[in-house]
Design an enzyme around this catalytic site. Structure first.
Site, PDB file in Angstrom:
ATOM      1  N   TYR A  14       0.679  -1.169   0.094  1.00  0.00           N
ATOM      2  CA  TYR A  14      -0.098   0.105   0.037  1.00  0.00           C
ATOM      3  C   TYR A  14       1.024   1.111   0.028  1.00  0.00           C
ATOM      4  O   TYR A  14       1.811   1.451   0.697  1.00  0.00           O
ATOM      5  CB  TYR A  14      -0.728   0.161   1.155  1.00  0.00           C
ATOM      6  CG  TYR A  14      -2.435  -0.040   0.915  1.00  0.00           C
ATOM      7  CD1 TYR A  14      -3.114   1.024   0.079  1.00  0.00           C
ATOM      8  CD2 TYR A  14      -3.095  -1.272   1.266  1.00  0.00           C
ATOM      9  CE1 TYR A  14      -4.085   0.799  -0.170  1.00  0.00           C
ATOM     10  CE2 TYR A  14      -4.552  -1.255   0.898  1.00  0.00           C
ATOM     11  CZ  TYR A  14      -4.963  -0.324   0.052  1.00  0.00           C
ATOM     12  OH  TYR A  14      -6.259  -0.326  -0.534  1.00  0.00           O
ATOM     13  N   GLU A  40      -0.431   4.881  -0.562  1.00  0.00           N
ATOM     14  CA  GLU A  40      -1.251   5.933  -0.776  1.00  0.00           C
ATOM     15  C   GLU A  40      -0.544   7.057  -0.586  1.00  0.00           C
ATOM     16  O   GLU A  40       0.047   7.493   0.267  1.00  0.00           O
ATOM     17  CB  GLU A  40      -2.588   5.884   0.023  1.00  0.00           C
ATOM     18  CG  GLU A  40      -3.565   5.029  -0.237  1.00  0.00           C
ATOM     19  CD  GLU A  40      -4.849   5.041   0.678  1.00  0.00           C
ATOM     20  OE1 GLU A  40      -4.855   5.725   1.632  1.00  0.00           O
ATOM     21  OE2 GLU A  40      -5.877   4.452   0.234  1.00  0.00           O
ATOM     22  N   ASP A  71      -5.820  13.443 -25.766  1.00  0.00           N
ATOM     23  CA  ASP A  71      -6.013  12.165 -25.456  1.00  0.00           C
ATOM     24  C   ASP A  71      -4.972  11.276 -26.215  1.00  0.00           C
ATOM     25  O   ASP A  71      -5.896  10.884 -27.468  1.00  0.00           O
ATOM     26  CB  ASP A  71      -7.300  11.575 -25.123  1.00  0.00           C
ATOM     27  CG  ASP A  71      -7.450  10.257 -24.550  1.00  0.00           C
ATOM     28  OD1 ASP A  71      -6.341   9.519 -24.642  1.00  0.00           O
ATOM     29  OD2 ASP A  71      -8.610   9.719 -24.274  1.00  0.00           O
ATOM     30  N   THR A 131      -3.196   5.834 -22.443  1.00  0.00           N
ATOM     31  CA  THR A 131      -3.058   4.670 -21.886  1.00  0.00           C
ATOM     32  C   THR A 131      -1.859   4.320 -22.020  1.00  0.00           C
ATOM     33  O   THR A 131      -0.828   5.025 -22.756  1.00  0.00           O
ATOM     34  CB  THR A 131      -4.018   3.687 -22.515  1.00  0.00           C
ATOM     35  OG1 THR A 131      -3.477   3.607 -23.916  1.00  0.00           O
ATOM     36  CG2 THR A 131      -5.582   3.988 -22.666  1.00  0.00           C
ATOM     37  N   LYS A 133      -1.686   0.183 -25.227  1.00  0.00           N
ATOM     38  CA  LYS A 133      -1.974   0.328 -26.732  1.00  0.00           C
ATOM     39  C   LYS A 133      -0.857   0.396 -27.458  1.00  0.00           C
ATOM     40  O   LYS A 133       0.208  -0.502 -27.299  1.00  0.00           O
ATOM     41  CB  LYS A 133      -2.942   1.288 -26.952  1.00  0.00           C
ATOM     42  CG  LYS A 133      -4.558   1.025 -26.157  1.00  0.00           C
ATOM     43  CD  LYS A 133      -5.358   2.028 -26.434  1.00  0.00           C
ATOM     44  CE  LYS A 133      -6.669   1.870 -25.566  1.00  0.00           C
ATOM     45  NZ  LYS A 133      -7.836   2.829 -25.675  1.00  0.00           N
ATOM     46  N   ARG A 167      -1.323  -2.618 -18.740  1.00  0.00           N
ATOM     47  CA  ARG A 167      -2.471  -1.973 -18.661  1.00  0.00           C
ATOM     48  C   ARG A 167      -2.799  -0.887 -17.836  1.00  0.00           C
ATOM     49  O   ARG A 167      -2.572  -1.167 -16.789  1.00  0.00           O
ATOM     50  CB  ARG A 167      -3.737  -3.011 -18.429  1.00  0.00           C
ATOM     51  CG  ARG A 167      -5.100  -2.624 -18.801  1.00  0.00           C
ATOM     52  CD  ARG A 167      -6.125  -3.756 -19.065  1.00  0.00           C
ATOM     53  NE  ARG A 167      -5.598  -4.450 -20.159  1.00  0.00           N
ATOM     54  CZ  ARG A 167      -6.142  -4.110 -21.529  1.00  0.00           C
ATOM     55  NH1 ARG A 167      -6.914  -3.193 -21.830  1.00  0.00           N
ATOM     56  NH2 ARG A 167      -5.609  -4.662 -22.513  1.00  0.00           N
TER      57      ARG A 167
HETATM   58  C1  LIG Z   1      -8.569   3.361 -24.892  1.00  0.00           C
HETATM   59  C2  LIG Z   1      -8.971   4.607 -24.842  1.00  0.00           C
HETATM   60  C3  LIG Z   1      -9.064   5.087 -23.675  1.00  0.00           C
HETATM   61  C4  LIG Z   1      -9.527   4.285 -22.292  1.00  0.00           C
HETATM   62  O1  LIG Z   1      -8.489   3.478 -21.796  1.00  0.00           O
HETATM   63  P1  LIG Z   1      -8.865   2.371 -20.944  1.00  0.00           P
HETATM   64  O2  LIG Z   1      -7.585   1.936 -20.317  1.00  0.00           O
HETATM   65  O3  LIG Z   1      -9.421   1.556 -21.633  1.00  0.00           O
HETATM   66  O4  LIG Z   1     -10.102   2.765 -19.928  1.00  0.00           O
HETATM   67  C5  LIG Z   1      -9.422   6.484 -23.371  1.00  0.00           C
HETATM   68  N1  LIG Z   1      -9.270   7.389 -24.373  1.00  0.00           N
HETATM   69  C6  LIG Z   1      -8.802   6.947 -25.853  1.00  0.00           C
HETATM   70  C7  LIG Z   1      -8.852   7.719 -26.792  1.00  0.00           C
HETATM   71  C8  LIG Z   1      -8.713   5.439 -26.095  1.00  0.00           C
HETATM   72  O5  LIG Z   1      -8.765   5.054 -27.244  1.00  0.00           O
END
Ligand SMILES: *Cc1c(COP(=O)(O)O)cnc(C)c1O
Length: 416
Positions: free
Chosen positions: A52, A54, A197, A223, A226, A232
């Site tokens: 933990y 925090e 994003d 993220t 990807k 993840r």
């Molecule tokens: C995949 C994605 C997310 C969210 O990611 P998670 O880890 O699945 O919550 C946010 N924004 C965009 C543009 C994405 O493609």
């Protein structure tokens, strides 16, 4: 090797092994997926899950944090180096949590978000009504034209009418480059913050194979699993100290409790891979391979939204074909090729059926597949679509794909 789980939970052990087999024997072309590094898997399966912590490095609410402090500090340093920015929060459990934390930090309920429409390639967290981003805040959207591209004059026009507090640029299904500079001009003209994003393209951005959202975006979220190919999770980046401080409070104690230290360590390990010179070659290949799929499919008589791709994904449009995205997705799945159905500009079917398919090259590039293999795969996709209702053809293709895939083993074991 004997695993404890083999004795204690045979049911889950076997299912994990079945998933390993599925990953090794099929072709993963879902644009948001990738295969992470064995080193990242090791960090994720480590004793760090027990801790933990925090708070933030050297400012924790628990004792015994001397090692996890250093781990998180290294993850932050590497993230800053990688994205060339001043502040990084590596604690978001996911991309959605990262986005939620930014909104909570910078907006009041009923403030206005302007994002890309989900059906035009945006993400649920960009204001969709089924997401808290569209329920807590007033959300408005821009989209793409029939040619599949963003029309920035229209974005500016919508922004002028809406007067949002924040503009979100980023996508889950857009195959072209974003003009971050133009987005910033639009945001500035209406006094809005700009959030980029880059969940999908981060791995290309850090290799200079996709435009960098800095210095234009005030906040950048992503993220890590990807195109970045790490564990993840999510990250939040900025060059603004005041925003950084608000965002840190928003992640903890705002929306999260203890950080996932095993995942933060894995993020650090993944970032170290992204910082290597080899990473640039990987990112280049991801783009080359996506272009090959688009070219072959166009030669075979298929329409690609916007006429091609500048990143790791492409959208196959089936508007002129007698079958839907759902049917294509199903036929390809039965043939050992995993993609997902997707809406396309000028969509005539429901979001559950759609007239398109989204195809990505990042995961198979991680398996070491190159130009020859991508040509072979793109032709297989076209073959399957030409036999859309021929189950026998699908199962024959599946067997061929299994044989082909064996030459590109990704993992030899399910546990690290
Ligand atoms: C995949 C994605 C997310 C969210 O990611 P998670 O880890 O699945 O919550 C946010 N924004 C965009 C543009 C994405 O493609």
């Amino acid at each position: 090797m004997e695993y404890a789980i083999q004795q204690s939970d045979k049911e889950i052990f076997e299912l994990i092994n079945a998933e390993l087999h599925r990953q090794n024997t099929g072709l993963e072309m879902i644009a948001s997926e990738n295969f992470t590094f064995p080193s990242v898997m090791e960090a994720m399966g480590s004793v760090l899950t027990n801790k933990y912590a925090e708070g933030y490095p050297y400012k924790r609410y628990y004792g015994g944090c001397e090692f996890v402090d250093r781990i998180e500090e290294i993850a932050i340093q590497r993230a800053k180096k990688l994205f060339k920015c001043e502040f990084a929060n590596v604690q978001p459990h996911s991309g959605s949590q990262a986005n939620g934390a930014v909104y909570a930090a910078l907006l009041k309920p009923y403030d206005k978000i302007l994002g890309m429409d989900l059906s035009h390639g945006g993400h649920l967290t960009h204001g969709s009504k089924v997401s808290s981003s569209g329920q807590t805040y007033q959300s408005f959207f821009y989209g793409v034209e029939l040619d599949g591209k963003i029309n920035y004059d229209k974005v500016a026009y919508i922004a002028e009418i809406v007067k949002p507090q924040i503009i979100v640029c980023g996508f889950s299904a857009y195959s072209r480059e974003l003009d971050f500079k133009r987005f910033k001009e639009i945001a500035t003209s209406v006094n809005a913050l700009l959030m980029g994003d880059i969940a999908h393209v981060a791995g290309l951005v850090v290799a200079d194979e996709y435009p960098n959202p800095f210095p234009y975006c005030d906040i950048v979220t992503s993220t890590t699993h990807k195109t970045l190919r790490g564990p993840r999770g999510g990250i939040i980046l900025t060059n603004n100290e005041e925003l950084a401080s608000k965002i840190n409070k928003s992640i903890f104690p705002g929306i999260q409790g203890g950080p996932l230290m095993h995942v933060i360590a894995a993020k650090a390990v993944g970032f170290s891979e992204n910082l290597k010179p080899e990473w640039k070659i990987y990112a280049k290949n991801v783009k080359i391979n996506a272009k090959i799929i688009a070219e072959v499919l166009m030669q075979r008589g298929y329409n690609i939204v916007s006429g091609g791709t500048d990143n790791h994904l492409l959208l196959l449009s089936l508007l002129d074909k007698p079958f839907s995205g759902k049917e294509a997705d199903k036929a390809l799945g039965a043939s050992g090729i995993t993609v997902n159905k997707n809406t396309v500009p000028g969509e005539i079917r429901s979001p559950f059926v759609t007239s398109g398919v989204r195809i990505g090259s990042a995961a198979l590039t991680s398996r070491g597949m190159k130009e020859t293999e991508f040509k072979y795969i793109a032709n297989k996709i076209a073959d399957v679509l030409e036999h859309i209702n021929d189950a026998q053809f699908h199962s024959k293709t599946k067997q061929e794909i299994e044989e082909f895939s064996k030459n590109f083993p990704i993992y030899t074991k399910a546990f690290f």
